[in-house]
Write a protein that holds these residues in place. Sequence first.
Motif, PDB file in Angstrom:
ATOM      1  N   GLN A 276       0.837  -1.183   0.000  1.00 58.69           N
ATOM      2  CA  GLN A 276       0.000   0.000   0.000  1.00 58.69           C
ATOM      3  C   GLN A 276       0.880   1.245   0.000  1.00 58.69           C
ATOM      4  O   GLN A 276       2.056   1.186   0.345  1.00 58.69           O
ATOM      5  N   VAL A 277       0.260   2.350  -0.351  1.00 56.12           N
ATOM      6  CA  VAL A 277       0.995   3.604  -0.400  1.00 56.12           C
ATOM      7  C   VAL A 277       1.399   4.021   1.006  1.00 56.12           C
ATOM      8  O   VAL A 277       0.595   3.993   1.937  1.00 56.12           O
ATOM      9  N   GLN A 278       2.676   4.386   1.134  1.00 51.19           N
ATOM     10  CA  GLN A 278       3.170   4.932   2.402  1.00 51.19           C
ATOM     11  C   GLN A 278       3.986   6.174   2.126  1.00 51.19           C
ATOM     12  O   GLN A 278       4.817   6.198   1.214  1.00 51.19           O
ATOM     13  N   LEU A 279       3.727   7.190   2.925  1.00 46.39           N
ATOM     14  CA  LEU A 279       4.475   8.436   2.866  1.00 46.39           C
ATOM     15  C   LEU A 279       4.935   8.751   4.278  1.00 46.39           C
ATOM     16  O   LEU A 279       4.104   8.846   5.185  1.00 46.39           O
ATOM     17  N   VAL A 280       6.241   8.916   4.449  1.00 44.94           N
ATOM     18  CA  VAL A 280       6.796   9.134   5.785  1.00 44.94           C
ATOM     19  C   VAL A 280       7.631  10.406   5.777  1.00 44.94           C
ATOM     20  O   VAL A 280       8.697  10.456   5.154  1.00 44.94           O
ATOM     21  N   GLU A 281       7.124  11.411   6.478  1.00 42.12           N
ATOM     22  CA  GLU A 281       7.828  12.684   6.566  1.00 42.12           C
ATOM     23  C   GLU A 281       8.843  12.678   7.700  1.00 42.12           C
ATOM     24  O   GLU A 281       8.672  11.973   8.699  1.00 42.12           O
ATOM     25  N   SER A 282       9.869  13.496   7.541  1.00 42.32           N
ATOM     26  CA  SER A 282      10.866  13.686   8.593  1.00 42.32           C
ATOM     27  C   SER A 282      11.500  15.051   8.412  1.00 42.32           C
ATOM     28  O   SER A 282      11.305  15.714   7.378  1.00 42.32           O
ATOM     29  N   GLY A 283      12.246  15.487   9.423  1.00 44.48           N
ATOM     30  CA  GLY A 283      12.996  16.720   9.317  1.00 44.48           C
ATOM     31  C   GLY A 283      12.410  17.908  10.047  1.00 44.48           C
ATOM     32  O   GLY A 283      13.014  18.980  10.073  1.00 44.48           O
ATOM     33  N   GLY A 284      11.242  17.739  10.616  1.00 44.20           N
ATOM     34  CA  GLY A 284      10.658  18.834  11.370  1.00 44.20           C
ATOM     35  C   GLY A 284      11.411  19.085  12.668  1.00 44.20           C
ATOM     36  O   GLY A 284      12.284  18.317  13.054  1.00 44.20           O
ATOM     37  N   GLY A 285      11.063  20.177  13.308  1.00 42.27           N
ATOM     38  CA  GLY A 285      11.707  20.519  14.571  1.00 42.27           C
ATOM     39  C   GLY A 285      11.519  21.973  14.885  1.00 42.27           C
ATOM     40  O   GLY A 285      10.657  22.648  14.315  1.00 42.27           O
ATOM     41  N   LEU A 286      12.358  22.457  15.785  1.00 41.44           N
ATOM     42  CA  LEU A 286      12.301  23.840  16.220  1.00 41.44           C
ATOM     43  C   LEU A 286      13.331  24.656  15.448  1.00 41.44           C
ATOM     44  O   LEU A 286      14.491  24.256  15.340  1.00 41.44           O
ATOM     45  N   ALA A 287      12.891  25.777  14.904  1.00 46.71           N
ATOM     46  CA  ALA A 287      13.784  26.692  14.210  1.00 46.71           C
ATOM     47  C   ALA A 287      13.513  28.106  14.695  1.00 46.71           C
ATOM     48  O   ALA A 287      12.389  28.434  15.094  1.00 46.71           O
ATOM     49  N   GLN A 288      14.532  28.923  14.635  1.00 45.10           N
ATOM     50  CA  GLN A 288      14.364  30.329  14.997  1.00 45.10           C
ATOM     51  C   GLN A 288      13.828  31.111  13.803  1.00 45.10           C
ATOM     52  O   GLN A 288      14.045  30.712  12.650  1.00 45.10           O
ATOM     53  N   PRO A 289      13.148  32.197  14.048  1.00 48.54           N
ATOM     54  CA  PRO A 289      12.742  33.063  12.936  1.00 48.54           C
ATOM     55  C   PRO A 289      13.962  33.440  12.095  1.00 48.54           C
ATOM     56  O   PRO A 289      15.022  33.771  12.636  1.00 48.54           O
ATOM     57  N   GLY A 290      13.795  33.340  10.791  1.00 50.99           N
ATOM     58  CA  GLY A 290      14.903  33.575   9.885  1.00 50.99           C
ATOM     59  C   GLY A 290      15.737  32.353   9.593  1.00 50.99           C
ATOM     60  O   GLY A 290      16.610  32.390   8.709  1.00 50.99           O
ATOM     61  N   GLY A 291      15.488  31.293  10.308  1.00 53.07           N
ATOM     62  CA  GLY A 291      16.249  30.071  10.118  1.00 53.07           C
ATOM     63  C   GLY A 291      15.734  29.218   8.986  1.00 53.07           C
ATOM     64  O   GLY A 291      14.851  29.621   8.213  1.00 53.07           O
ATOM     65  N   SER A 292      16.285  28.016   8.892  1.00 55.63           N
ATOM     66  CA  SER A 292      15.906  27.119   7.809  1.00 55.63           C
ATOM     67  C   SER A 292      15.762  25.690   8.320  1.00 55.63           C
ATOM     68  O   SER A 292      16.325  25.312   9.357  1.00 55.63           O
ATOM     69  N   LEU A 293      14.992  24.910   7.593  1.00 54.13           N
ATOM     70  CA  LEU A 293      14.811  23.482   7.826  1.00 54.13           C
ATOM     71  C   LEU A 293      14.600  22.810   6.480  1.00 54.13           C
ATOM     72  O   LEU A 293      14.091  23.443   5.546  1.00 54.13           O
ATOM     73  N   ARG A 294      14.939  21.529   6.414  1.00 51.23           N
ATOM     74  CA  ARG A 294      14.622  20.751   5.221  1.00 51.23           C
ATOM     75  C   ARG A 294      13.793  19.537   5.629  1.00 51.23           C
ATOM     76  O   ARG A 294      14.228  18.728   6.445  1.00 51.23           O
TER      77      ARG A 294
ATOM     78  N   VAL B 248      -5.559  17.854  -5.879  1.00 49.65           N
ATOM     79  CA  VAL B 248      -6.357  16.800  -5.254  1.00 49.65           C
ATOM     80  C   VAL B 248      -5.426  15.631  -4.989  1.00 49.65           C
ATOM     81  O   VAL B 248      -4.782  15.130  -5.898  1.00 49.65           O
ATOM     82  N   MET B 249      -5.355  15.214  -3.727  1.00 52.48           N
ATOM     83  CA  MET B 249      -4.422  14.173  -3.324  1.00 52.48           C
ATOM     84  C   MET B 249      -5.156  12.941  -2.831  1.00 52.48           C
ATOM     85  O   MET B 249      -6.273  13.054  -2.299  1.00 52.48           O
ATOM     86  N   ASP B 250      -4.529  11.795  -3.013  1.00 55.23           N
ATOM     87  CA  ASP B 250      -5.200  10.570  -2.604  1.00 55.23           C
ATOM     88  C   ASP B 250      -4.414   9.767  -1.579  1.00 55.23           C
ATOM     89  O   ASP B 250      -4.827   8.667  -1.225  1.00 55.23           O
ATOM     90  N   ALA B 251      -3.317  10.316  -1.096  1.00 59.82           N
ATOM     91  CA  ALA B 251      -2.572   9.652  -0.025  1.00 59.82           C
ATOM     92  C   ALA B 251      -1.779  10.713   0.727  1.00 59.82           C
ATOM     93  O   ALA B 251      -1.261  11.655   0.108  1.00 59.82           O
ATOM     94  N   TRP B 252      -1.683  10.527   2.034  1.00 59.51           N
ATOM     95  CA  TRP B 252      -1.048  11.514   2.908  1.00 59.51           C
ATOM     96  C   TRP B 252      -0.119  10.805   3.885  1.00 59.51           C
ATOM     97  O   TRP B 252      -0.382   9.672   4.303  1.00 59.51           O
ATOM     98  N   GLY B 253       0.930  11.517   4.270  1.00 56.07           N
ATOM     99  CA  GLY B 253       1.758  11.030   5.351  1.00 56.07           C
ATOM    100  C   GLY B 253       1.159  11.395   6.699  1.00 56.07           C
ATOM    101  O   GLY B 253       0.072  11.972   6.778  1.00 56.07           O
ATOM    102  N   GLN B 254       1.906  11.085   7.743  1.00 58.52           N
ATOM    103  CA  GLN B 254       1.414  11.342   9.105  1.00 58.52           C
ATOM    104  C   GLN B 254       1.764  12.747   9.588  1.00 58.52           C
ATOM    105  O   GLN B 254       1.240  13.211  10.593  1.00 58.52           O
ATOM    106  N   GLY B 255       2.661  13.415   8.873  1.00 55.23           N
ATOM    107  CA  GLY B 255       3.020  14.783   9.202  1.00 55.23           C
ATOM    108  C   GLY B 255       4.283  14.890  10.036  1.00 55.23           C
ATOM    109  O   GLY B 255       4.642  13.963  10.765  1.00 55.23           O
ATOM    110  N   THR B 256       4.942  16.034   9.909  1.00 54.74           N
ATOM    111  CA  THR B 256       6.104  16.349  10.727  1.00 54.74           C
ATOM    112  C   THR B 256       5.928  17.788  11.216  1.00 54.74           C
ATOM    113  O   THR B 256       5.563  18.676  10.453  1.00 54.74           O
ATOM    114  N   LEU B 257       6.169  18.009  12.491  1.00 55.02           N
ATOM    115  CA  LEU B 257       5.869  19.291  13.115  1.00 55.02           C
ATOM    116  C   LEU B 257       7.039  20.256  12.966  1.00 55.02           C
ATOM    117  O   LEU B 257       8.185  19.924  13.287  1.00 55.02           O
TER     118      LEU B 257
END
Length: 120
Positions: free
Chosen positions: A1-19, A106-115
């Motif tokens: 089955q379709v699986q989507l797994v996000e990663s890379g979220g976290g805490l960043a300061q204003p002006g900062g960056s994340l991938r 229009v999307m038909d599959a979603w990951g669980q999300g990364t904060l």
Amino acid sequence: QVQLVESGGGLAQPGGSLRLSCAASGFTFSNYAMSWARQAPGKGLEWVSGIYADGSDTIYADSVKGRFTISRDNAKNTVYLQMYSLKPEDTALYYCAKDIVWGVRVMDAWGQGTLVTVSS
């Protein structure tokens, strides 16, 4: 089955960056456009960016244009969202999603999300 797994979220300061990364499986990744969307606390879902199946075209919401870059590596079945110049209003749960067809959001599959939290 379709699986989507996000990663890379976290805490960043204003002006900062994340991938953010999204690893896909269960379908032929290189045949489908992919999108990123986000949901801020207490708000509805907001589409953020999309990328064509072969990576040749990208689109962005006005709220992130010029600050975020979407890309993909079809050899790795992975889509990325590089975020620069982060603002507190970018704080949200970020989802990657598989598009049904390019351009209609229009999307038909979603990951669980990364904060992603942007705060000083």
